[in-house]
Design a protein around this motif. Structure first.
Motif, PDB file in Angstrom:
ATOM      1  N   ARG A  21      13.195  37.991  -7.853  1.00  9.71           N
ATOM      2  CA  ARG A  21      12.179  38.759  -7.154  1.00  9.71           C
ATOM      3  C   ARG A  21      11.597  37.911  -6.025  1.00  9.71           C
ATOM      4  O   ARG A  21      11.719  36.694  -6.016  1.00  9.71           O
ATOM      5  CB  ARG A  21      11.080  39.199  -8.112  1.00  9.71           C
ATOM      6  N   ASP A  22      10.999  38.599  -5.069  1.00 15.48           N
ATOM      7  CA  ASP A  22      10.399  37.898  -3.951  1.00 15.48           C
ATOM      8  C   ASP A  22       9.016  37.381  -4.332  1.00 15.48           C
ATOM      9  O   ASP A  22       8.234  38.079  -4.976  1.00 15.48           O
ATOM     10  CB  ASP A  22      10.279  38.836  -2.748  1.00 15.48           C
ATOM     11  N   ILE A  23       8.742  36.172  -3.909  1.00 16.12           N
ATOM     12  CA  ILE A  23       7.415  35.609  -4.126  1.00 16.12           C
ATOM     13  C   ILE A  23       6.425  36.297  -3.195  1.00 16.12           C
ATOM     14  O   ILE A  23       6.719  36.522  -2.029  1.00 16.12           O
ATOM     15  CB  ILE A  23       7.435  34.092  -3.836  1.00 16.12           C
ATOM     16  N   LYS A  24       5.270  36.626  -3.739  1.00 19.93           N
ATOM     17  CA  LYS A  24       4.220  37.215  -2.907  1.00 19.93           C
ATOM     18  C   LYS A  24       3.144  36.158  -2.642  1.00 19.93           C
ATOM     19  O   LYS A  24       2.606  35.570  -3.574  1.00 19.93           O
ATOM     20  CB  LYS A  24       3.580  38.417  -3.606  1.00 19.93           C
ATOM     21  N   GLU A  68       7.768  41.819   4.416  1.00 25.06           N
ATOM     22  CA  GLU A  68       8.749  41.325   3.447  1.00 25.06           C
ATOM     23  C   GLU A  68       9.713  40.321   4.072  1.00 25.06           C
ATOM     24  O   GLU A  68       9.953  40.313   5.271  1.00 25.06           O
ATOM     25  CB  GLU A  68       9.535  42.508   2.869  1.00 25.06           C
ATOM     26  N   SER A  69      10.250  39.501   3.188  1.00 25.03           N
ATOM     27  CA  SER A  69      11.367  38.599   3.503  1.00 25.03           C
ATOM     28  C   SER A  69      11.102  37.671   4.684  1.00 25.03           C
ATOM     29  O   SER A  69      11.902  37.584   5.620  1.00 25.03           O
ATOM     30  CB  SER A  69      12.635  39.429   3.761  1.00 25.03           C
ATOM     31  N   ILE A  70       9.972  36.996   4.642  1.00 28.98           N
ATOM     32  CA  ILE A  70       9.711  35.930   5.621  1.00 28.98           C
ATOM     33  C   ILE A  70      10.373  34.653   5.105  1.00 28.98           C
ATOM     34  O   ILE A  70      10.206  34.290   3.933  1.00 28.98           O
ATOM     35  CB  ILE A  70       8.197  35.718   5.793  1.00 28.98           C
ATOM     36  N   VAL A  71      11.138  33.995   5.950  1.00 26.38           N
ATOM     37  CA  VAL A  71      11.820  32.767   5.548  1.00 26.38           C
ATOM     38  C   VAL A  71      11.330  31.628   6.447  1.00 26.38           C
ATOM     39  O   VAL A  71      11.634  31.588   7.637  1.00 26.38           O
ATOM     40  CB  VAL A  71      13.349  32.897   5.662  1.00 26.38           C
ATOM     41  N   LYS A  80      11.232  31.496   0.998  1.00 29.61           N
ATOM     42  CA  LYS A  80      11.273  32.939   1.263  1.00 29.61           C
ATOM     43  C   LYS A  80      10.150  33.616   0.485  1.00 29.61           C
ATOM     44  O   LYS A  80       9.979  33.353  -0.712  1.00 29.61           O
ATOM     45  CB  LYS A  80      12.622  33.528   0.847  1.00 29.61           C
ATOM     46  N   PHE A  81       9.415  34.487   1.167  1.00 31.65           N
ATOM     47  CA  PHE A  81       8.297  35.163   0.491  1.00 31.65           C
ATOM     48  C   PHE A  81       7.919  36.445   1.226  1.00 31.65           C
ATOM     49  O   PHE A  81       8.299  36.648   2.383  1.00 31.65           O
ATOM     50  CB  PHE A  81       7.085  34.237   0.394  1.00 31.65           C
ATOM     51  N   ASN A  82       7.171  37.280   0.519  1.00 38.67           N
ATOM     52  CA  ASN A  82       6.523  38.425   1.144  1.00 38.67           C
ATOM     53  C   ASN A  82       5.078  38.030   1.425  1.00 38.67           C
ATOM     54  O   ASN A  82       4.394  37.502   0.532  1.00 38.67           O
ATOM     55  CB  ASN A  82       6.536  39.646   0.217  1.00 38.67           C
ATOM     56  N   LEU A  83       4.623  38.270   2.640  1.00 37.38           N
ATOM     57  CA  LEU A  83       3.255  37.912   3.015  1.00 37.38           C
ATOM     58  C   LEU A  83       2.363  39.149   2.923  1.00 37.38           C
ATOM     59  O   LEU A  83       2.692  40.205   3.468  1.00 37.38           O
ATOM     60  CB  LEU A  83       3.228  37.359   4.446  1.00 37.38           C
ATOM     61  N   VAL A  84       1.249  39.003   2.211  1.00 36.32           N
ATOM     62  CA  VAL A  84       0.337  40.131   1.998  1.00 36.32           C
ATOM     63  C   VAL A  84      -1.009  39.808   2.640  1.00 36.32           C
ATOM     64  O   VAL A  84      -1.674  38.841   2.257  1.00 36.32           O
ATOM     65  CB  VAL A  84       0.145  40.413   0.492  1.00 36.32           C
ATOM     66  N   MET A 129       0.033  38.736  -7.097  1.00 33.59           N
ATOM     67  CA  MET A 129       0.208  37.542  -6.274  1.00 33.59           C
ATOM     68  C   MET A 129       0.758  36.365  -7.067  1.00 33.59           C
ATOM     69  O   MET A 129       0.347  36.112  -8.195  1.00 33.59           O
ATOM     70  CB  MET A 129      -1.133  37.140  -5.641  1.00 33.59           C
ATOM     71  N   ASP A 130       1.675  35.635  -6.432  1.00 31.36           N
ATOM     72  CA  ASP A 130       2.190  34.393  -7.010  1.00 31.36           C
ATOM     73  C   ASP A 130       1.417  33.185  -6.470  1.00 31.36           C
ATOM     74  O   ASP A 130       1.271  32.181  -7.166  1.00 31.36           O
ATOM     75  CB  ASP A 130       3.672  34.243  -6.670  1.00 31.36           C
TER      76      ASP A 130
END
Length: 210
Positions: A21-24, A68-71, A80-84, A129-130
């Motif tokens: 899963r993508d890290i948030k 989503e999917s910022i590297v 790699k993560f999703n930025l909120v 959130m992670d």
């Protein structure tokens, strides 16, 4: 023996799930600390597009936004993560404050209503959130009720935290006060508006998320 095997399987499954899963990474903080401006810098750097609009009037961001999917790359390392980006957390939202900034009464009431909902939504998103980056205005007193409430919530949930002291381009900025207020966390000083010291922020994220 059976318990040991069960725990081992559960750990393996958890690790597999976690890796897929993508890290948030969430941006939290009081209004006008510079969360959306920082989100725009990060998104521009790695996606070539902005997250949202920023304004001098508080609560410009009233809905949770996610990219989503910022590297982020540094040498051979990638993160790699999703930025909120979340609405500013406030303990009091009064429509008359918006009228003092030039809004009509109807518009001010609507903004206050949306801002209040935004605060509730931002708090709900904490469970997803992670990692959280707390963005504080380095020119203001860090010992505010809002800041202490945010940090307290994150501590209670055991969410890894990085504190960003924003607006270090201004003379009144004081990172020492922030570090003294929250000594349990790393504090990075940046200017999102001037794009100053952003590399230090990325480096701190690599250390925190690793």
């Amino acid at each position: 023996m059976i318990n040991f095997v069960q725990k081992f399987i559960q750990k393996v499954l958890k690790d597999i799930f976690k890796s897929r899963r993508d890290i948030k990474i969430g941006l939290y903080g009081p209004p006008n600390g510079g969360k959306t401006t920082l989100a725009n810098v990060i998104c521009q750097d790695w996606l070539g597009e902005e997250m949202g609009s920023a304004s001098k009037i508080e609560h410009e961001t009233r809905e949770v936004q996610e990219k989503e999917s910022i590297v982020v790359k540094k040498g051979r390392k990638e993160l790699k993560f999703n930025l909120v980006d979340t609405p500013g957390i406030a303990t009091k939202i009064d429509y008359e404050d918006f009228m003092k900034k030039g809004m009509k009464e109807k518009q001010a009431k609507q903004r206050a209503k949306e801002a209040t909902k935004g605060v509730v939504d931002a708090i709900k998103w904490l469970d997803k959130m992670d990692v959280v980056i707390v963005v504080l205005d380095a020119t203001k007193d860090p010992y505010s009720q809002v800041n202490i409430t945010i940090i307290g919530n994150l501590q209670a949930r055991n969410i890894p935290v990085l504190i960003v002291g924003n607006k270090i381009d201004l003379k009144r900025a004081n990172l020492k006060r922030i570090r003294a207020a929250f000594p349990q966390y790393d504090v990075v000083g940046i200017s999102a508006k001037k794009k100053k010291n952003i590399d230090a922020l990325y480096e701190a994220l690599f250390v925190l998320v690793g």
